[in-house]
Motif scaffolding. Structure first.
Motif, PDB file in Angstrom:
ATOM      1  N   VAL A   1      19.684  13.312  -9.402  1.00  0.00           N
ATOM      2  CA  VAL A   1      20.867  14.042  -8.942  1.00  0.00           C
ATOM      3  C   VAL A   1      20.399  15.209  -8.063  1.00  0.00           C
ATOM      4  CG1 VAL A   1      22.926  15.319  -9.677  1.00  0.00           C
ATOM      5  CG2 VAL A   1      22.070  13.425 -11.085  1.00  0.00           C
TER       6      VAL A   1
ATOM      7  N   HIS B   1      23.689   8.488 -12.762  1.00  0.00           N
ATOM      8  CA  HIS B   1      22.299   8.401 -12.308  1.00  0.00           C
ATOM      9  C   HIS B   1      21.434   9.213 -13.269  1.00  0.00           C
ATOM     10  CE1 HIS B   1      23.442   6.309  -8.880  1.00  0.00           C
ATOM     11  NE2 HIS B   1      23.481   7.264  -7.971  1.00  0.00           N
TER      12      HIS B   1
ATOM     13  N   ALA C   1      26.720  11.278  -8.000  1.00  0.00           N
ATOM     14  CA  ALA C   1      25.543  10.855  -8.779  1.00  0.00           C
ATOM     15  C   ALA C   1      25.796  11.052 -10.272  1.00  0.00           C
ATOM     16  CB  ALA C   1      24.316  11.641  -8.341  1.00  0.00           C
TER      17      ALA C   1
END
Ligand code: ADP
Ligand code: ASP
Ligand code: MG
Length: 442
Positions: free
Chosen positions: A227, A222, A217
Motif C-alpha cells: 500500500v 493488498h 489498495a
C-alpha cells in the motif's frame, strides 16, 4: 508543483456535499515533528520507522516543517513587513538550502541523486518566486501573523518538507504519494488559528484523486507492504476562499488526530525527540522521569499547563472514539514511549477521583507530572497535575513560607513563583526547577 486549480473550491465543496464517503478502519496515522526531521540522520530514522511500520499497517504520514523552519519563516514575515526584502530572500534561500542538503544526503545512488536534485531545484525555485511575491504583499502589514499573507508565508515550511520528504521516501524504495494538505484540510478563515471543517474531512480524504490508489489498495486487501504511503504536511490548510491557513503553532499534532478521526484510523503515533511524556521537560530538567501511560484528560491537562510535547488540542478529535495515541522517540526506536488512552492510568486506580485524592504513578511521587510556563519576565507558574495529599502539603508550605499565590482547579495545583531557572535559584525563592522536580519525583 501540484496545481491547485486541479481541485478548485467550488468543485471540492459541491463534491463533498454530494458524496457519501465511507470509513475504512485499517490504517494508522504517524506524525513526525520538526525535531524528528532536522538532519539527514533524522530523516533516515524516520524512513526506517515508516518502512517498519507500514509492514504492520498501512500508514498515513504527517510531517511538520523541518527543525526551526517555521520560526525562520516568522522571521521572514517580520523582515517582509519592514520591507527588508533582501533579508527575506536570504532567509528563504537558507531554508531551501537546508531542505536540499538533507534530502540529497539521504540518497546514495548518484543517478537518483542528480534526478532528485533537478526536481528539488525546480520545485524550490517555484516556491521561492511565490514566497517573494507573498513577502511583497506583506510590506507594512499591521498584523501579519493573523493575515492570509502571513499564513501563506508560514505554509511554505510544511509544503517544502512534505513534498521533498515524499520524494526521498520514494527514492528509498517506499511507494508513496504527496498530498497537498491545502487540498484536504479545509478550514475557516481565521488566519493564524484556523479551525478545521471536520464534517468535510472524511470526504476530502476518501475522494482526493491522489489518495485513490491508497484507499483502493486497502479495499482490495493488498498486503500492507504494497500500500503506498500518503505524506502530507501538518499545521496548514485552506479556507473556502482558497487561501492557505494555519492551525496555530505546533498544530501538526492536531492535523494528525483530526485525520485519524476523519478517516477511521486505528491509532496515532506522534514521533518526537524525547522518550514520550515525562514528569517534566527533560531538556530543562535532565532527571525528568518517563511516564508509561496517561489518560486523555491527564495528557490534555499537561499540554494545557504548558508542556510543549503535545499541542493542547491534540486529543480532542479522538477522545470520543477512544483512539489510542502513542508518543514515541524517533531516535530511540526500542523505547515504547507513552500510551495515551481513554482508560485511567495504571496506578491511578483510586475509586475516588476527586482532585484531593489522586495517586501518582510511582510510590513516592507527589504528583503525576509538573509543567511550567513563564507568566512574564518576573513570574513563572508551576502546575502540579493531580498532586497527592503530601504534595499539596509541600506546596502549601512553600506558598506560606515565601508568600506565593497557590491556586487549585480541576487540573491541578498552580504555584506562582519568582521566575524560575532550571539550574540557578532566584534570590526570592531558593529552589531551582530541578530541585522542585526532584522533591516531587524522587
Ligand atoms: P516536535 O518537533 O516533535 O513537535 P516539540 O519540540 O514540539 O517537538 O516537543 C517535544 C519537546 O517537548 C521535547 O523536546 C521537550 O523539550 C518538550 N517537553 C516539554 N514538556 C515535556 C514533558 N512533560 N515530557 C516530554 N517532553 C516535554
Ligand atoms: N511547523 C509548525 C510549528 O512549528 C507546526 C508543528 O511543528 O507542529 O508550529
Ligand atoms: Mg510539537
Amino acid at each position: 508543483m501540484r496545481d491547485l486549480q486541479l481541485l478548485n473550491d467550488d468543485a471540492i465543496y459541491s463534491f463533498l456535499q454530494n458524496s457519501d464517503a465511507t470509513v475504512i478502519k485499517t490504517h494508522s496515522i504517524v506524525k513526525f515533528g520538526g525535531s524528528s526531521l532536522a538532519s539527514s540522520r533524522a530523516w533516515r530514522h524516520v524512513i526506517d520507522h515508516i518502512q517498519k511500520g507500514r509492514v504492520e499497517q498501512p500508514l498515513i504520514v504527517v510531517v511538520s516543517a523541518i527543525g526551526k523552519t517555521t520560526r525562520s519563516l516568522v522571521g521572514c514575515i517580520e523582515y517582509a513587513t519592514r520591507a527588508e526584502l533582501d533579508k527575506v530572500d536570504g532567509g528563504l534561500t537558507e531554508i531551501w538550502q537546508t531542505h536540499k542538503e538533507i534530502a540529497l544526503e539521504c540518497i546514495e545512488d548518484g543517478q537518483s541523486r542528480s534526478e532528485l536534485q533537478e526536481k528539488i531545484d525546480t520545485f524550490l525555485d517555484q516556491l521561492h518566486v511565490e514566497a517573494m511575491s507573498v513577502a511583497n504583499d506583506l510590506q507594512g502589514h499591521p498584523s501579519p501573523l493573523s493575515s492570509s499573507y502571513g499564513d501563506a508565508m508560514l505554509s511554505f515550511g510544511e509544503r517544502a518538507t512534505s513534498q521533498i520528504f515524499q520524494w526521498v521516501l520514494q527514492g528509498s524504495g517506499i511507494p508513496s504519494i504527496a498530498v497537498d494538505a491545502r487540498e484536504v484540510i479545509l478550514t475557516d478563515e481565521q488566519h493564524g488559528a484556523a479551525s478545521v471543517s471536520r464534517d468535510k474531512l472524511n470526504s476530502a480524504f476518501m475522494q482526493h484523486p491522489a489518495l485513490a490508489s491508497f484507499w483502493g489498495a486497502i479495499e482490495r486487501e493488498h498486503p500492507s507492504s504494497q500500500v503506498p504511503v500518503p505524506v502530507l504536511g501538518g499545521f496548514i490548510g485552506r479556507s473556502h476562499t482558497g487561501q492557505a491557513t494555519t492551525l496555530g503553532f505546533e498544530g501538526s499534532d492536531l492535523t494528525a488526530t483530526l485525520i485519524a478521526e476523519a478517516t477511521g484510523a486505528i491509532n496515532v503515533t506522534i514521533f518526537t525527540d524525547v522518550d514520550g511524556i515525562m514528569t517534566t521537560d527533560p531538556r530543562v530538567v535532565p532527571t525528568a522521569k518517563h511516564i508509561p501511560r496517561l489518560s486523555y484528560d491527564e495528557a490534555e491537562d499537561l499540554a494545557l499547563a504548558g508542556a510543549r510535547v503535545l499541542h493542547p488540542k491534540t486529543l480532542s478529535p479522538i477522545m470520543s472514539q477512544g483512539l489510542p495515541v502513542r508518543v514515541r522517540n524517533t531516535f530511540n526506536p526500542d523505547h515504547p514511549g507513552t500510551l495515551i488512552e481513554s482508560s485511567r492510568s495504571l496506578l491511578d486506580q483510586s475509586s475516588d477521583h476527586s482532585p484531593s485524592n489522586h495517586r501518582p504513578y510511582r510510590e513516592g511521587w507527589m504528583a503525576i507530572a509538573m509543567a511550567y510556563t513563564h507568566l512574564d519576565t518576573t513570574t513563572s507558574i508551576l502546575t502540579f497535575l493531580h498532586a497527592t495529599q503530601e504534595g499539596q502539603s509541600q506546596l502549601r508550605h512553600w506558598s506560606e513560607s515565601y508568600a506565593l499565590p497557590l491556586e487549585m482547579d480541576t487540573h491541578g495545583w498552580h504555584l506562582h513563583v519568582p521566575y524560575l531557572h532550571a539550574d540557578h535559584p532566584n534570590p526570592a525563592f531558593p529552589l531551582t526547577l530541578q530541585a522542585i522536580h526532584d522533591i516531587f519525583f524522587p
